[in-house]
Design a protein around this motif. Structure first.
Motif, PDB file in Angstrom:
ATOM      1  N   LYS A  55       0.826  -1.075   0.006  1.00 49.84           N
ATOM      2  CA  LYS A  55       0.050   0.103   0.212  1.00 49.84           C
ATOM      3  C   LYS A  55       0.948   1.387   0.000  1.00 49.84           C
ATOM      4  N   GLY A  56       1.982   1.177   0.613  1.00 45.20           N
ATOM      5  CA  GLY A  56       2.973   2.348   0.631  1.00 45.20           C
ATOM      6  C   GLY A  56       2.570   3.440   1.501  1.00 45.20           C
ATOM      7  N   GLY A  57       2.997   4.469   1.339  1.00 43.08           N
ATOM      8  CA  GLY A  57       2.567   5.810   2.152  1.00 43.08           C
ATOM      9  C   GLY A  57       2.504   5.645   3.473  1.00 43.08           C
ATOM     10  N   ARG A  58       1.308   5.931   4.089  1.00 51.03           N
ATOM     11  CA  ARG A  58       1.103   5.914   5.613  1.00 51.03           C
ATOM     12  C   ARG A  58       1.083   4.537   5.923  1.00 51.03           C
ATOM     13  N   HIS A  59       0.899   3.656   5.379  1.00 50.75           N
ATOM     14  CA  HIS A  59       0.758   2.033   5.633  1.00 50.75           C
ATOM     15  C   HIS A  59       2.331   1.693   5.835  1.00 50.75           C
ATOM     16  N   GLU A  60       2.984   2.244   4.839  1.00 53.75           N
ATOM     17  CA  GLU A  60       4.439   1.659   4.993  1.00 53.75           C
ATOM     18  C   GLU A  60       5.275   2.373   6.190  1.00 53.75           C
ATOM     19  N   THR A  61       4.659   3.578   6.489  1.00 57.58           N
ATOM     20  CA  THR A  61       5.115   4.251   7.853  1.00 57.58           C
ATOM     21  C   THR A  61       4.861   3.507   8.990  1.00 57.58           C
ATOM     22  N   LEU A  62       3.921   2.969   9.152  1.00 52.25           N
ATOM     23  CA  LEU A  62       3.295   2.129  10.178  1.00 52.25           C
ATOM     24  C   LEU A  62       4.158   0.896  10.179  1.00 52.25           C
ATOM     25  N   ALA A  63       4.350   0.264   8.968  1.00 48.59           N
ATOM     26  CA  ALA A  63       4.985  -1.071   9.060  1.00 48.59           C
ATOM     27  C   ALA A  63       6.602  -0.692   9.450  1.00 48.59           C
ATOM     28  N   GLN A  64       6.890   0.346   9.005  1.00 46.97           N
ATOM     29  CA  GLN A  64       8.323   0.510   9.425  1.00 46.97           C
ATOM     30  C   GLN A  64       8.719   0.863  10.908  1.00 46.97           C
ATOM     31  N   HIS A  65       7.395   1.381  11.476  1.00 46.58           N
ATOM     32  CA  HIS A  65       7.740   1.513  12.926  1.00 46.58           C
ATOM     33  C   HIS A  65       7.398   0.227  13.794  1.00 46.58           C
ATOM     34  N   LEU A  66       6.608  -0.633  13.212  1.00 45.95           N
ATOM     35  CA  LEU A  66       6.575  -1.763  13.786  1.00 45.95           C
ATOM     36  C   LEU A  66       7.780  -2.602  13.605  1.00 45.95           C
ATOM     37  N   ARG A  67       8.457  -2.685  12.184  1.00 46.67           N
ATOM     38  CA  ARG A  67       9.665  -3.371  12.141  1.00 46.67           C
ATOM     39  C   ARG A  67      10.850  -2.745  12.745  1.00 46.67           C
ATOM     40  N   ASP A  68      10.892  -1.302  13.256  1.00 46.77           N
ATOM     41  CA  ASP A  68      11.652  -0.861  14.007  1.00 46.77           C
ATOM     42  C   ASP A  68      11.667  -1.679  15.408  1.00 46.77           C
ATOM     43  N   TRP A  69      10.463  -1.622  15.908  1.00 46.50           N
ATOM     44  CA  TRP A  69      10.323  -2.117  17.446  1.00 46.50           C
ATOM     45  C   TRP A  69      10.657  -3.478  17.398  1.00 46.50           C
ATOM     46  N   LEU A  70      10.460  -4.220  16.516  1.00 48.00           N
ATOM     47  CA  LEU A  70      10.543  -5.719  16.448  1.00 48.00           C
ATOM     48  C   LEU A  70      12.052  -5.908  16.245  1.00 48.00           C
ATOM     49  N   HIS A  71      12.887  -5.014  15.768  1.00 47.65           N
ATOM     50  CA  HIS A  71      14.329  -5.226  15.545  1.00 47.65           C
ATOM     51  C   HIS A  71      14.786  -4.980  16.834  1.00 47.65           C
ATOM     52  N   GLU A  72      14.584  -4.120  17.423  1.00 52.25           N
ATOM     53  CA  GLU A  72      14.801  -3.860  18.956  1.00 52.25           C
ATOM     54  C   GLU A  72      14.574  -5.025  19.980  1.00 52.25           C
ATOM     55  N   GLN A  73      13.342  -5.520  19.887  1.00 53.57           N
ATOM     56  CA  GLN A  73      13.307  -6.470  20.951  1.00 53.57           C
ATOM     57  C   GLN A  73      13.395  -7.953  20.365  1.00 53.57           C
ATOM     58  N   CYS A  74      13.130  -8.279  19.154  1.00 54.12           N
ATOM     59  CA  CYS A  74      13.302  -9.705  18.659  1.00 54.12           C
ATOM     60  C   CYS A  74      14.472  -9.937  17.577  1.00 54.12           C
TER      61      CYS A  74
END
Length: 120
Positions: A55-74
């Protein structure tokens, strides 16, 4: 200063990402964040991450935010392609841990985005 609990870390990260998402995409980011746990529950983490990326745009922003957190924790990769490869090759227990952590962080993001929405 005492060490932060995992819940405090989730809350702090979600607070920052909610600010970023709302500043860039407004109320749509908040609405997307609210619906994401149900999408993951119905379709699965990998399918939803692919959908958000597509979908890109705001959806990709949300996905990036989630991946950022999962990178930190997992310790999952931050970039989309590497993230997907990691999950496709993950053992079932690790995959379950990543999914559970995604839900735990999204609980905070939903609340923080709603709280921060009126302040942006």
């Amino acid at each position: 200063m005492s060490k932060q609990t995992l819940e405090q870390k989730r809350a702090e990260h979600a607070w920052k990402k909610a600010d970023e998402g709302l500043a860039e995409h407004g109320k749509d980011y908040m609405n997307d964040a609210k619906g994401l746990p149900a999408l993951i529950m119905n379709s699965g983490l990998m399918q939803v991450v692919v959908w958000l990326h597509d979908k890109g745009g705001r959806h990709e922003t949300l996905a990036q935010h989630l991946r950022d957190w999962l990178h930190e924790q997992c310790k999952t990769p931050k970039k989309f392609d590497e993230f997907m490869q990691h999950l496709m090759q993950a053992d079932p227990r690790h995959f379950q841990e990543v999914t559970a952590e995604a839900f735990a962080w999204l609980k905070w993001l939903r609340q923080m985005a709603a709280a921060r929405n009126g302040q942006n």
